[in-house]
Structure formats: structure tokens, C-alpha cells
Write an enzyme that holds these catalytic residues in place. Structure first.
Site, short mmCIF file in Angstrom:
data_model
loop_
_atom_site.label_atom_id
_atom_site.label_comp_id
_atom_site.label_asym_id
_atom_site.label_seq_id
_atom_site.Cartn_x
_atom_site.Cartn_y
_atom_site.Cartn_z
N LYS A 82 0.79 -1.29 0.03
CA LYS A 82 -0.01 -0.11 0.14
C LYS A 82 0.91 1.33 -0.04
CE LYS A 82 -3.76 1.88 2.78
NZ LYS A 82 -4.87 1.31 3.99
N SER A 152 -9.36 1.50 3.06
CA SER A 152 -8.58 2.35 2.08
C SER A 152 -7.51 1.55 1.56
CB SER A 152 -7.74 3.27 3.07
OG SER A 152 -6.94 2.65 4.14
N SER A 176 -9.85 -1.12 7.13
CA SER A 176 -9.35 -0.88 5.91
C SER A 176 -8.76 -2.05 5.53
CB SER A 176 -8.50 0.17 5.80
OG SER A 176 -9.05 1.45 6.00
#
Lengths: 454, 49
Positions: A82, A152, A176
Site C-alpha cells: 500500500k 482504504s 481498511s
């Protein structure tokens, strides 16, 4: 690779092939890059790719393995991270326009640990702005491109779901990890607070941030967690505990263990979710687990309000210097959250943190009566559009710092989207949660399904 | 003492978000907190070990 097909390859299978020299890490990395070339124009999971670096590391891994320097089950396994996780020499944008071309000098601890284990970074994956709600990327759900992959950690979940990487790293401050994992038909554990180092990861909220990995199976997740977990003196929240081999615990005896089903709060909006989770409970009963109803702590509403107050206050503190200089570079949602965080009085922030203590203590008492809790992973399946969905079923356990896991338990036939069940345990119950997930997957095949992107 | 909110530029808060925030603050202030409870802050050792 033509006989295997990367779409159906798990880490376990790839490890067996690499170790037996039936598959080269170079072939595997190239297969991932080819897959990205094939499908990422539709899925849009990646922000930055480092193919030359990845292939160079794959050649090194191949050389080491051929010379009997095998490092373990992640040697030669390609992954994504990420884009809030610092990667030395590789752009880390945070999904933001504040410093979109920021290049860290150092890796996050988790990147160093995976590198030591021989894993190969393919690139960085999309995130919402600074891992908050809002500032959603263009990433699509591989199961149905009209729908969100969640967030996210949007790109990491979508990349693994679409077989562009063998695993991918994400973070969870509310929901997330588990929400996008469920939305994409993946397995994922959010481990106990402090078990995986947060050093070198852009914080959303220091008190609430956790790291984890998306994989197709619980067994693969156990393998990755074993490489990620462990004490880090550079992370003030890091737990100083011995890390077991999670893969060795997957066969533990489950007969007689008790599942608690909450009587309130975790009521899915969609009947297909309720039905799929009820069916999964029956499977677990057939595996020997016992089921009973449980009441959640009475302070749950105050605890959920506290999570929001803590998150906003800590985000406002972290971002305030840059926000004062370049507010226009922050998106509308996070600007609103920062503004509200700055309205919060210190006494209210501390009251919220004290409520978190009460809630965590009450949750731990609950685990005196049951071994695990079981809920749907999400309120709905992945929504249509770009909003990343509701994390409400995941927030309570992030708030308490307790380990929680999701595994796929079915699909919504009307739109082809996956459904997940959430398993929650007391502190450091990762071996039990992973064992329940793995033994459930040994008698079901939801985790073997793949999206039809061809 | 100045109000930091006034110093902060471009920080629009919608009416809905402001009302939600204020409701959350009212909710936690009303909680009957036992005196002995300490705040949960970002230290792993404080999460139940």
C-alpha cells in the site's frame, strides 16, 4: 507457468514449486508483471511499479536457491505494498497531493522484514487519501468492475484478488484490511495491536493503526504473518512477545472451542450475507465448534464514538504542520476531519481514550466465556461506485486492538460479489483464528474461486 | 489564547459532520467513567498483556 496458471496459484503452491526448482522466481515475477499488463488497465490497482528491480531481485533469489541458500516460504514470492508504506528509493505518495513525489530514504520495518525473508516487491498499490475515507482511487473490484474494492487498502486487495501479486500489504485503522478483503473474496488477518511494526508507515491514527496482508487462503496469511510479526524497538507500540510459526498451528484441535454470536449490532443489511454466514456457522459446528449467543459490552456506542474522536485528533496532530502550509492540497473529506480534530478538547480526547480502555477490558471479559466471536465481515457486499463501503463491523475490534480475521463464505448471486465472515479473538489469538479459517477452508471452496477478468 | 480553528485556513465542515461530531462528544462526556481508568494510548503493552 503455462501449465499452472498464476490465477490459481497460492503462496503455498508457489513455495513448493520454487523450493523443488520446478518454478523460478524469475518466471513467477514475470508472470505477475504479465498479469498486471493484461488486467490492470481495468482494475487500476497499482500506483507505481518497479519491474526492473523486481526482476533483478528475482534473478538473485533464483541464484540463491540454486546454490542451496533457500531462505524460507516467501523466498522469491512477489508482493505489493500500500502506498502509505515507506519504500526506500520508491515513491510513496500516501494517496495524496501533498507530497505526491515523496521518495523515502528508508524502508518501513515491514518491508525490511519481508526483504530478509526473500519476498520481492513488485510496486505500490492505491490507497484513499492518507488511508482515510475520502479521496478514493479509481481502483475497481475485480469481481464486478462497477463496484468498489473497498478501502482504504483498495489497490492491495484488488491486486491479489485479480492475481497480480501473491500477496499485498495493507493497513487498518477502522476497517481498511477486513472490509476490502471481504469485498474481494480474500483471506486477511488484522493481528493484535503492536504485533506488526508500524515504523515507516504514514499514520492515520497512532493509537489505532494496524498492518496486515491480503492472501487467497488463511494458510498463506499465516505464512506471511510469521514473516511480518515481531518486536521492533523503533515502534513505541510494538509488542515484545515471541512470535510462533503460525503455519504450525493451523491443525490445532478445534473440537470443544466456543463461538460467540453477538445478539446485536452485527446485523447485515443484505439477507444473502446473513444466509451465507449462517451456513458458515453450520460448517464450523460440523468441525466440532460449539455456538452460543453473547451480549456485547454496553459501552459499544461510546467506544465507536471514541474511535472517531481519537482518529480525528491524532490525524489533525500528525498533519497540522503541512495542513497549515498547503491546505488546498488536502481533499475535502480529510480537511473536514482535520478541522474537527482541531476542535477536540484535550479532555475529550482523553475521555475517548479512557472509554477505549473500558471497552477493551469488557471485550477481554467476554473472551472468558467464548473462544472466538463470529460476525459478518461487512454490512453489505461491495457497493457500486467509488465510495469504499461501511467499516462499522470491523471498527469495534480495531478499537480494542484485538485480532480479527475474514475469510470468504459465499457470493451474492445477483452481482457476483463475495461475502465474508469475521472471526475475532482475545489478544494474541492469531493461531486460533488462523486455524479456524484454514480448517473452514479445508472443507469449503469459496477461497478457490477467482474473478472472471478474461 | 487564540482559537486555532480561526487560524486554520480552508477547513470547511459540513453541518452534518459538525452535528455528528458534537453528538459524539456529548455521548462520551455523558459516560460514567470510573475514576481508576487510565487512557488507552498507543503502547502495545497497554492492550491487555
Amino acid at each position: 507457468m503455462s501449465n499452472i496458471g498464476i490465477e490459481n496459484l497460492t503462496i503455498k503452491k508457489a513455495t513448493e514449486l520454487i523450493r523443488s526448482r520446478a518454478l523460478s522466481p524469475v518466471e513467477l515475477v514475470q508472470a505477475c508483471l504479465n498479469r498486471i499488463e493484461q488486467v490492470d488497465d481495468r482494475v487500476k490497482a497499482w500506483v507505481t511499479l518497479v519491474p526492473d528491480q523486481a526482476l533483478a531481485q528475482a534473478r538473485q533469489a533464483e541464484h540463491e536457491i540454486l546454490h542451496n541458500q533457500y531462505r524460507g516460504p516467501l523466498h522469491g514470492i512477489p508482493y505489493g505494498a500500500k502506498d502509505i508504506i515507506h519504500t526506500s528509493g520508491i515513491r510513496t505518495s500516501g494517496g495524496s497531493q501533498v507530497e505526491p513525489d515523496f521518495v523515502p530514504r528508508e524502508n518501513a520495518t515491514i518491508i525490511n522484514k519481508l526483504s530478509s525473508a526473500g519476498a520481492i516487491l513488485l510496486g505500490k498499490t492505491t490507497t484513499t487519501e492518507f488511508a482515510f475515507l475520502g479521496g478514493e482511487p479509481a481502483t475497481r473490484n475485480p469481481w464486478n468492475l462497477a463496484h468498489t474494492p473497498g478501502g482504504s487498502s483498495a489497490g492491495s486487495a484488488a491486486a491479489v484478488s485479480a492475481s497480480m501479486a501473491m500477496f499485498a500489504l495493507g493497513t487498518q485503522t477502522v476497517g481498511s484490511l477486513l472490509r476490502p478483503a471481504s469485498f474481494n473474496g480474500l483471506s486477511c488477518i488484522k493481528s493484535s495491536y503492536g504485533l506488526v511494526s508500524r515504523r515507516g508507515v504514514i499514520p492515520a491514527s497512532w493509537s489505532l493503526d494496524h498492518l496486515g496482508a491480503f492472501t487467497h487462503t488463511a494458510e498463506d496469511n499465516a505464512t506471511v504473518l510469521s514473516a511480518m510479526a515481531g518486536y521492533d524497538p523503533q515502534d513505541p507500540a510494538s509488542l515484545s512477545v515471541e512470535v510462533p510459526s503460525y503455519a504450525d498451528s493451523l491443525g490445532m484441535l478445534l473440537k470443544g472451542k466456543t463461538i460467540g454470536l453477538p445478539t446485536s449490532f452485527f446485523l447485515a443489511e443484505e439477507p444473502t450475507i446473513t444466509q451465507a454466514v449462517e451456513q458458515a456457522v453450520k460448517v464450523l459446528e460440523e468441525l466440532g465448534l460449539q455456538v452460543r449467543k453473547v451480549d456485547l459490552p454496553a459501552c459499544l456506542p461510546e467506544a465507536m464514538a471514541s474511535l472517531q474522536i481519537v482518529m480525528r485528533s491524532e490525524a489533525a496532530s500528525y498533519h497540522q504542520a503541512q495542513y497549515s502550509k498547503v491546505p488546498e492540497k488536502f481533499g475535502p473529506y480529510i480537511r473536514e476531519q482535520i478541522a474537527l480534530g482541531r476542535q477536540t478538547l484535550a479532555v475529550d480526547y482523553l475521555q475517548a481514550q479512557r472509554i477505549r480502555t473500558v471497552f477493551r477490558n469488557e471485550m477481554l471479559k467476554l473472551f472468558d466465556t467464548v473462544d472466538i466471536l463470529l460476525t459478518p465481515s461487512t454490512l453489505t457486499v461491495a457497493p457500486i461506485g467509488y465510495g469504499t463501503g461501511n467499516p462499522i463491523f470491523n471498527g469495534p475490534f480495531t478499537n480494542a486492538g484485538l485480532p480479527a480475521m475474514t475469510v470468504p463464505v459465499g457470493f451474492d448471486a445477483s452481482n457476483g460479489l463475495p461475502i465474508g465472515m469475521q472471526l475475532v479473538g482475545p489478544m494474541l489469538a492469531e493461531p486460533l483464528l488462523l486455524a479456524v479459517g484454514a480448517q473452514y477452508q479445508a472443507v469449503t471452496d469459496w477461497h478457490l474461486q477467482r474473478p472472471g477478468l478474461e | 489564547v487564540s482559537n486555532p480553528q480561526i487560524e486554520l485556513p480552508n477547513s470547511p465542515v459540513s453541518v452534518e459532520a459538525q452535528e455528528k461530531f458534537e453528538a459524539e462528544i456529548r455521548l462520551i462526556r455523558a459516560y460514567p467513567m470510573p475514576r481508576e481508568i487510565e487512557p488507552q494510548i498507543c503502547r502495545g503493552k497497554q492492550v491487555g498483556l
